[in-house]
Design a protein around this motif. Structure first.
Motif, mmCIF file in Angstrom:
data_model
loop_
_atom_site.group_PDB
_atom_site.id
_atom_site.type_symbol
_atom_site.label_atom_id
_atom_site.label_comp_id
_atom_site.label_asym_id
_atom_site.label_seq_id
_atom_site.Cartn_x
_atom_site.Cartn_y
_atom_site.Cartn_z
ATOM 1 N N LYS A 90 1.007 -0.972 0.007
ATOM 2 C CA LYS A 90 0.026 0.127 -0.304
ATOM 3 C C LYS A 90 1.056 1.380 0.005
ATOM 4 N N LEU A 91 1.750 0.963 0.877
ATOM 5 C CA LEU A 91 3.269 2.391 0.593
ATOM 6 C C LEU A 91 3.521 2.729 -0.982
ATOM 7 N N VAL A 92 3.935 2.052 -0.934
ATOM 8 C CA VAL A 92 3.697 1.866 -2.903
ATOM 9 C C VAL A 92 3.078 2.037 -3.622
ATOM 10 N N TYR A 93 1.923 1.286 -3.598
ATOM 11 C CA TYR A 93 1.397 2.154 -4.470
ATOM 12 C C TYR A 93 0.813 1.213 -5.594
ATOM 13 N N LEU A 94 1.197 -0.237 -5.073
ATOM 14 C CA LEU A 94 1.697 -1.405 -5.705
ATOM 15 C C LEU A 94 0.555 -2.756 -5.127
ATOM 16 N N THR A 95 -0.982 -1.954 -4.827
ATOM 17 C CA THR A 95 -2.108 -3.047 -4.605
ATOM 18 C C THR A 95 -2.700 -3.613 -5.606
ATOM 19 N N GLU A 96 -3.137 -2.821 -6.440
ATOM 20 C CA GLU A 96 -4.095 -3.328 -7.915
ATOM 21 C C GLU A 96 -2.942 -4.572 -9.145
ATOM 22 N N LEU A 97 -1.408 -4.317 -9.076
ATOM 23 C CA LEU A 97 -0.309 -4.931 -8.941
ATOM 24 C C LEU A 97 -1.125 -6.563 -8.700
ATOM 25 N N PHE A 98 -0.425 -6.470 -7.433
ATOM 26 C CA PHE A 98 -0.588 -7.306 -6.488
ATOM 27 C C PHE A 98 -2.250 -8.283 -6.276
ATOM 28 N N GLU A 99 -2.880 -7.470 -6.506
ATOM 29 C CA GLU A 99 -4.219 -8.003 -6.257
ATOM 30 C C GLU A 99 -4.219 -8.836 -7.674
ATOM 31 N N GLU A 100 -3.792 -8.041 -8.839
ATOM 32 C CA GLU A 100 -4.368 -9.783 -10.728
ATOM 33 C C GLU A 100 -3.104 -10.224 -10.311
ATOM 34 N N LEU A 101 -2.409 -10.333 -9.898
ATOM 35 C CA LEU A 101 -1.049 -11.076 -9.663
ATOM 36 C C LEU A 101 -2.428 -12.233 -8.911
ATOM 37 N N THR A 102 -2.714 -11.761 -7.607
ATOM 38 C CA THR A 102 -2.912 -12.960 -6.803
ATOM 39 C C THR A 102 -4.353 -13.643 -6.793
ATOM 40 N N TYR A 103 -5.198 -12.746 -7.554
ATOM 41 C CA TYR A 103 -6.619 -13.009 -7.503
ATOM 42 C C TYR A 103 -7.498 -12.948 -9.036
ATOM 43 N N VAL A 104 -6.378 -13.001 -10.637
ATOM 44 C CA VAL A 104 -6.456 -13.185 -11.958
ATOM 45 C C VAL A 104 -5.810 -14.699 -12.393
ATOM 46 N N SER A 105 -6.798 -15.383 -12.818
ATOM 47 C CA SER A 105 -5.903 -16.339 -13.659
ATOM 48 C C SER A 105 -6.372 -16.454 -14.909
ATOM 49 N N ARG A 106 -5.020 -17.162 -15.688
ATOM 50 C CA ARG A 106 -5.424 -17.018 -17.111
ATOM 51 C C ARG A 106 -6.011 -18.403 -17.542
ATOM 52 N N GLU A 107 -7.326 -18.289 -17.921
ATOM 53 C CA GLU A 107 -7.240 -19.673 -18.936
ATOM 54 C C GLU A 107 -7.206 -19.777 -20.628
ATOM 55 N N PRO A 108 -7.324 -20.921 -20.509
ATOM 56 C CA PRO A 108 -7.190 -21.016 -22.268
ATOM 57 C C PRO A 108 -7.918 -20.796 -22.928
#
Length: 551
Positions: A513-531
């Protein structure tokens, strides 16, 4: 002090050498990893390419400054031979500032900085040219230096021209053309278009469909038209539609004739071939916007590229065979050979990519279809089977998932035109702070942190009971051992791993939160890639055809 003096000596000896070698390494990384940006949806890889893209220009510019400072003030130059090599290494940095053919811009906004790159080309070219002119008469390496300077200017010009052609204004101006016969060109009319023409043409199209005209009814064409196209025809059609519809990026509109022709074509082919046309068209779009494709695949760009490559090869031949190197420092000679061989290797790899690219395939296919008896036509006809074989290798293969019987098209990562995955996000999983569940790969689902901690506590509970019993029955008289054998204290003070994990998660969240990377880490954590499955694509394709039928 002796240790600091030794470090200072190492810095004086290796600051420029290390900088130019590191700049070469950045070029090798970019030419190898930049194509993976469109082939993979991994955000970590994208961030790494972005850092390499920014670092490559910064290192090359800093190296130029170091060499210019050393030549002007003479800091760290022990003899004239080292000065000769410094003058020889500067053009290599111009080559590096030109960048590899696989990436010119990381984002669309970078293309708008073409004026800045033009100013940088003028500034660096004039500064380096003046320095080379000062030492030209006394420099024993002047001919290789001059050849490399010409190659560096050409490479820098290629990047600047590519950025300019991909800028928004230049892209729009390239699409302004004369209207075709039978069509209404709306590109120049813009917002002042007469909507009555649109209405009339739309009503005419609807009436043709209502009357069952086979030339305009998608259903009839789909039933009676050709069901498949060969791979070269798919690529050629994608190139044709790319030239027409690339104006969508700059908000241009098109004639009804172009719309109807594209609709008829997609109604006449299978969903798989339509998918191939669309992905090839988007690949052309990517290469025009983010690489040197628009310059490299032009006649003038090919000529200048041949001059640049020939200059580097000639410089290597002259340096190896005609320069007496016995009086030079072996380290400087090794660095020069590394830079020369690296530049030639990068050019060779870029040339191979250009020769076997879709741009060259379309050119060979179109020229081979001409009926003239010229030498070029015969040459293109002779090499056409090679490209057909290459397309067969690059063709995606059907794969059926045994768990759900879904069919996907899989291509080797070296031959992909895109990542072949669709991002998926589950709002319920995000609210519950769980890990995303893969649809097409159930056997490799990630396990959430609370599941891991529950398993640890369960295993601890199984082991703590017999251990506690043994400690109590055998050596219960010892108070220290009794304290350690107390199950609750043993677990709470020595085996509570979740406390450390909880503190670590809290610290990590505050830092993110301090370095304003919340959205990036949420995407890395909660977004999956499906074929992308063929069933889903066929459903989308058929649904769009139904919409066009009833429109």
């Amino acid at each position: 002090m002796s240790f600091l003096e030794s470090l200072d000596k190492i810095w004086e000896d290796w600051n420029i050498r290390g900088a130019v070698l590191f700049s070469l390494m950045m070029q090798i990384i970019l030419i190898g990893l930049a194509p993976l940006r469109k082939l993979s949806s991994n955000r970590i890889l994208t961030i790494f390419i972005w850092c390499a893209y920014l670092l490559a220009d910064a290192i090359a510019t800093s190296s130029v400054g170091l060499i210019i400072k050393t030549q002007i003030y003479g800091d760290g130059v022990e003899n004239s031979s080292e000065e000769y090599f410094l003058a020889l290494w500067i053009p290599f940095l111009l080559l590096h500032l030109g960048g590899p053919d696989t990436i010119t811009a990381f984002a669309l906004e970078d293309n708008e900085l073409c004026i800045r790159h033009l100013l940088g080309l003028a500034t660096q070219g004039i500064t380096i040219g003046s320095l080379l002119f000062r030492t030209f008469s006394s420099n024993k390496l002047r001919l290789p230096t001059l050849l490399l300077f010409i190659a560096g200017i050409i490479k820098y010009m290629e990047r600047t021209c590519s950025l300019f052609l991909a800028s928004k204004d230049a892209f729009r101006n390239s699409m302004i053309r004369k209207p075709k016969a039978g069509g209404v060109n709306l590109a120049k009319l813009g917002a002042g278009i007469d909507l009555s023409q649109n209405t009339g043409k739309t009503q005419e199209t609807k009436s043709d469909i209502a009357n069952g005209d086979k030339t305009t009814t998608p259903a009839s064409v789909a039933n009676n038209g050709p069901k498949a196209k060969n791979d070269l025809e798919v690529i050629a059609k994608a190139r044709e539609y790319f030239k027409i519809f690339k104006g969508l990026i700059v908000d241009l509109v098109f004639s009804f004739k172009e719309r109807d022709e594209s609709r008829k074509f997609f109604d006449s082919i299978t969903p798989e071939n339509a998918f191939g046309v669309i992905e090839a068209e988007l690949n052309f779009m990517y290469e025009v916007l983010y690489t040197k494709a628009s310059v490299v695949h032009s006649i003038l760009g090919s000529c200048f590229g041949l001059v640049a490559s020939s200059s580097v090869i000639t410089a290597l031949v002259m340096f190896h065979f005609f320069i007496k190197k016995h009086r030079f420092d072996k380290v400087d000679i090794g660095v020069t050979y590394a830079l020369l061989l690296g530049a030639i290797g990068l050019d060779a790899l870029a040339s191979l990519m250009s020769i076997f690219s879709n741009w060259t395939m379309v050119t060979v296919f179109s020229r081979s279809c001409t009926k003239d008896n010229s030498f070029l036509s015969k040459f293109y006809t002779a090499v056409l089977p090679v490209y057909k074989y290459l397309l067969d290798i690059k063709k995606p293969r059907r794969y059926v998932n045994k768990t759900d019987n879904h069919t996907t098209l899989r291509t080797h990562i070296l031959f992909r035109k895109w990542s072949e995955c669709v991002p998926c996000f589950n709002l319920v999983t995000y609210c519950l702070k769980g890990c995303p569940v893969r649809i097409h790969n159930r056997m490799s689902q990630p396990v959430s942190a609370h599941i891991i901690m529950s398993s640890i506590h369960r295993e601890i509970g199984k082991l703590s009971s017999p251990i506690n019993h043994v400690w109590r029955t055998t050596i219960s008289s010892n108070k220290a051992i009794q304290f350690l054998s107390d199950r609750s204290k043993l677990v709470n003070y020595f085996l509570r791993v979740d406390i450390a994990v909880k503190y670590w998660i809290d610290i990590k969240k505050k830092f993110i939160k301090l370095v304003y990377l919340t959205e990036l880490f949420e995407e890395l954590t909660y977004v999956s890639r499906e074929p992308l499955t063929m069933e889903l694509w066929e459903f989308i394709f058929d649904d769009l055809k139904e919409i066009f039928v009833h429109k």
